[in-house]
Design an enzyme around this catalytic site. Structure first.
Site, PDB file in Angstrom:
ATOM      1  N   LYS A 104      -3.638   2.377  10.625  1.00 19.62           N
ATOM      2  CA  LYS A 104      -4.455   1.859   9.505  1.00 19.62           C
ATOM      3  C   LYS A 104      -3.660   0.841   8.707  1.00 19.62           C
ATOM      4  O   LYS A 104      -4.184  -0.165   8.253  1.00 19.62           O
ATOM      5  CB  LYS A 104      -4.900   3.021   8.606  1.00 19.62           C
ATOM      6  CG  LYS A 104      -5.926   3.926   9.275  1.00 19.62           C
ATOM      7  CD  LYS A 104      -6.547   4.917   8.317  1.00 19.62           C
ATOM      8  CE  LYS A 104      -5.705   6.141   8.065  1.00 19.62           C
ATOM      9  NZ  LYS A 104      -5.677   7.145   9.126  1.00 19.62           N
ATOM     10  N   LYS A 105      -2.366   1.114   8.567  1.00 16.66           N
ATOM     11  CA  LYS A 105      -1.554   0.233   7.719  1.00 16.66           C
ATOM     12  C   LYS A 105      -1.199  -1.058   8.445  1.00 16.66           C
ATOM     13  O   LYS A 105      -1.023  -2.092   7.809  1.00 16.66           O
ATOM     14  CB  LYS A 105      -0.294   0.972   7.253  1.00 16.66           C
ATOM     15  CG  LYS A 105      -0.609   2.255   6.488  1.00 16.66           C
ATOM     16  CD  LYS A 105      -1.407   2.019   5.221  1.00 16.66           C
ATOM     17  CE  LYS A 105      -2.558   2.960   5.062  1.00 16.66           C
ATOM     18  NZ  LYS A 105      -3.312   2.815   3.820  1.00 16.66           N
ATOM     19  N   ARG A 152      -8.814  16.126  15.660  1.00 16.81           N
ATOM     20  CA  ARG A 152      -7.594  16.891  15.335  1.00 16.81           C
ATOM     21  C   ARG A 152      -7.913  18.029  14.385  1.00 16.81           C
ATOM     22  O   ARG A 152      -7.354  19.121  14.479  1.00 16.81           O
ATOM     23  CB  ARG A 152      -6.549  15.960  14.710  1.00 16.81           C
ATOM     24  CG  ARG A 152      -5.848  15.100  15.745  1.00 16.81           C
ATOM     25  CD  ARG A 152      -5.093  13.968  15.079  1.00 16.81           C
ATOM     26  NE  ARG A 152      -4.111  14.445  14.131  1.00 16.81           N
ATOM     27  CZ  ARG A 152      -3.688  13.737  13.071  1.00 16.81           C
ATOM     28  NH1 ARG A 152      -4.152  12.539  12.843  1.00 16.81           N
ATOM     29  NH2 ARG A 152      -2.802  14.236  12.257  1.00 16.81           N
ATOM     30  N   HIS A 197       0.411   5.528   1.194  1.00 12.23           N
ATOM     31  CA  HIS A 197      -0.457   6.471   1.894  1.00 12.23           C
ATOM     32  C   HIS A 197       0.175   7.846   1.761  1.00 12.23           C
ATOM     33  O   HIS A 197       1.388   7.958   1.621  1.00 12.23           O
ATOM     34  CB  HIS A 197      -0.556   6.082   3.380  1.00 12.23           C
ATOM     35  CG  HIS A 197      -1.682   6.747   4.099  1.00 12.23           C
ATOM     36  ND1 HIS A 197      -2.950   6.218   4.115  1.00 12.23           N
ATOM     37  CD2 HIS A 197      -1.734   7.899   4.818  1.00 12.23           C
ATOM     38  CE1 HIS A 197      -3.746   7.015   4.816  1.00 12.23           C
ATOM     39  NE2 HIS A 197      -3.033   8.043   5.248  1.00 12.23           N
ATOM     40  N   SER A 198      -0.661   8.891   1.795  1.00 12.52           N
ATOM     41  CA  SER A 198      -0.109  10.239   1.664  1.00 12.52           C
ATOM     42  C   SER A 198      -0.533  11.075   2.863  1.00 12.52           C
ATOM     43  O   SER A 198      -1.603  10.856   3.436  1.00 12.52           O
ATOM     44  CB  SER A 198      -0.640  10.857   0.366  1.00 12.52           C
ATOM     45  OG  SER A 198      -0.613  12.259   0.433  1.00 12.52           O
ATOM     46  N   ASP A 247       0.843  -1.198   0.000  1.00  8.01           N
ATOM     47  CA  ASP A 247       0.000   0.000   0.000  1.00  8.01           C
ATOM     48  C   ASP A 247       0.873   1.239   0.000  1.00  8.01           C
ATOM     49  O   ASP A 247       2.064   1.189   0.344  1.00  8.01           O
ATOM     50  CB  ASP A 247      -0.899  -0.002   1.256  1.00  8.01           C
ATOM     51  CG  ASP A 247      -2.103   0.930   1.119  1.00  8.01           C
ATOM     52  OD1 ASP A 247      -2.243   1.563   0.056  1.00  8.01           O
ATOM     53  OD2 ASP A 247      -2.884   1.022   2.080  1.00  8.01           O
TER      54      ASP A 247
HETATM   55  N1  IUR Z   1      -3.416  10.658   6.744  1.00  9.22           N
HETATM   56  C1  IUR Z   1      -3.773   9.977   7.848  1.00  9.22           C
HETATM   57  O1  IUR Z   1      -4.240   8.839   7.746  1.00  9.22           O
HETATM   58  N2  IUR Z   1      -3.588  10.521   9.051  1.00  9.22           N
HETATM   59  C2  IUR Z   1      -3.075  11.737   9.216  1.00  9.22           C
HETATM   60  O2  IUR Z   1      -2.913  12.184  10.324  1.00  9.22           O
HETATM   61  C3  IUR Z   1      -2.720  12.456   8.044  1.00  9.22           C
HETATM   62  C4  IUR Z   1      -2.901  11.914   6.824  1.00  9.22           C
HETATM   63  I1  IUR Z   1      -1.959  14.335   8.235  1.00  9.22           I
END
Ligand code: IUR
Length: 475
Positions: A207-208, A188, A102-103, A100
């Site tokens: 998440k990952k 947040r 992620h950004s 995966d």
């Molecule tokens: N993507 C996420 O999953 N979490 C975060 O805190 C940010 C981007 I910034």
């Protein structure tokens, strides 16, 4: 005679309700102390079961934002968030194939829409748990949901079926998947605590780690429109992601990429879907294709599927050019709820036909260059802020968005522009742009007297795990 009841217990006092540990925990972090594993778990449990009040969640987030967390605390928070929901389970046979990217979020960042299906076309399984818009940046899920019928919430069982049938899926966190991250992520956004390195690290890696990946690349953006503007801060976040991720048993690398200009030429949900489809046609803006292929190349290399990153990038590029990535995207749309006829028409139609099929804003307005010059910068931040106020983003959590609102850049960085030539086309639903909005937008166009130049790649550097990745020499 009545049946005898249960024996009366000896005089045992009623158990006291569990004391709320939160004020203590907040005080500890506020005063610069360390939270141990049990403290962190206690906080996350209270967040998920509803015992934590909004004010307490906000106070703890701010304490973490101001005092920071060391590697062990960040790892504990990552584990606690991940374990707040279900873990994903995959067949043995998929070992080594699950990857995966992620950004941290950028303006115009539609890379995931292209890269997930491209990696599936390279034989990977991509169980992407993605996010919604945070601050002024657009979210991958919001973009996909601008396609009528697309369903981001998928159960773990549905995700497994999607990976079996298509090879990729793009889904949201939910009550079953990392629920604690969902609550903290939204909190947040409204407490000015998005830009906290440990909170970003734990949010992404939780998440990952649920996805049980064999390799992950995180795109850490830096620049005016990124969550972390300076490259030095972005490098620190990259080191935290790689360090904590490696400690948790993930093979993870972080790419530092520039986010001063929007990525590609389109910003806004449906406009970005259209641009992602262009990239999946093997066309589209060069900076988008460059980032998709380089991140994909790094990931395939990290996952030991190719000997060098360049070979990985060429493989990803080939899936864009031969239509196989677009085929996977079509299958993914269909499997995630889009009508098969619409998915087919979107993926095989012309750009004009695609525009007819997706929600559109009611009107368009163009802005013209105030002088002759070379485009130095198309500042993503003011552009995104105006678009958010026009309805393309959220000012508070849960707010609905206008999918057709956005902007098309009619010029690229490095290009020569004549005074009076249109440089941006804004798509909007409401009344015409106000004078302040026009002024802010015109401030996004930065011109110089330089000769025209080739726009640089947004990809700056790759931060690798301490062991250096598959082979140190072949990058
Ligand atoms: N993507 C996420 O999953 N979490 C975060 O805190 C940010 C981007 I910034």
């Amino acid at each position: 005679m009545a049946a005898p009841g249960p024996p009366t217990p000896p005089d045992v006092p009623m158990p006291l309700p569990e004391p709320n540990p939160l004020p203590e925990l907040i005080r500890l972090k506020r005063d610069g102390g360390r939270l141990d594993e049990a403290d962190v778990r206690g906080f996350v449990r209270a967040v998920v079961d509803g015992r934590a009040q909004g004010a307490q969640i906000g106070a703890m987030l701010m304490a973490i934002r101001l005092r920071g967390m060391d590697t062990e605390e960040t790892a504990a928070l990552t584990r606690a968030l991940a374990e707040s929901g279900q873990q994903l389970e995959w067949p043995e046979a998929w070992q080594g194939q699950i990857v995966d990217k992620h950004s941290t979020g950028g303006v115009g960042d539609k890379v995931s829409l292209v890269l997930a299906p491209a990696l599936a076309a390279c034989g990977c399984k991509v169980p992407m748990i993605s996010g919604r818009g945070l601050g002024h940046t657009g979210g991958t899920l919001d973009k996909l949901e601008s396609i009528p019928g697309f369903t981001a919430i998928q159960s773990p069982e549905q995700m497994r079926r999607l990976l079996e049938q298509v090879g990729c899926c793009i889904v949201g966190q939910s009550k079953k998947l990392v629920p604690a991250d969902g609550i903290l992520y939204a909190a947040r956004d409204v407490t000015a605590t998005v830009d906290s390195l440990p909170l970003i690290t734990a949010s992404i890696l939780s998440k990952k780690s649920v996805e049980r990946l064999s390799a992950l690349v995180v795109d850490v953006k830096f620049g005016e429109a990124a969550v972390l503007p300076s490259q030095a801060q972005a490098r620190e976040l990259a080191a935290a992601l790689v360090g904590v991720g490696t400690g948790l048993g993930l093979r993870v690398a972080a790419a530092l990429t520039a986010m001063d200009n929007p990525l590609g030429r389109s910003v806004g949900h449906t406009l970005e879907v259209e641009e992602a489809l262009l990239c999946l046609d093997g066309a589209g803006p060069p900076d988008l294709r460059d980032l998709v292929t380089r991140l994909g190349g790094a990931l395939l290399w990290l996952n030991r599927q190719v000997e060098t990153q360049a070979k990985g990038a060429a493989w990803v590029a080939a899936t864009l050019d031969d239509g196989s990535a677009r085929g996977r995207f079509e299958q993914m749309l269909e499997a995630q709820g889009v009508d098969p006829g619409l998915a087919r028409a979107l993926c095989s139609g012309t750009p004009a036909r695609r525009r007819e099929l997706l929600p559109r804003a009611r009107q368009q307005e163009e802005l013209c260059a105030p002088a002759d010059g070379t485009v130095e910068l198309l500042r993503a931040l003011p552009l995104a802020q105006v678009l958010r106020d026009l309805g393309a983003g959220r000012n508070r959590a849960g707010q609905s968005i206008r999918p057709g609102v956005g902007a098309e850049l009619l010029v690229g960085v490095g290009q020569r522009l004549r005074r009076g030539a249109p440089w941006v086309r804004v798509h909007l639903d409401g009344p015409a742009l106000s004078i302040p909005q026009r002024r802010i937008l015109q401030g996004a166009l930065v011109l110089s007297d330089r000769a025209p130049f080739a726009a640089p790649s947004p990809f700056a550097e790759l931060v690798l795990p301490p062991t250096g990745g598959p082979t140190d020499t072949q990058k």
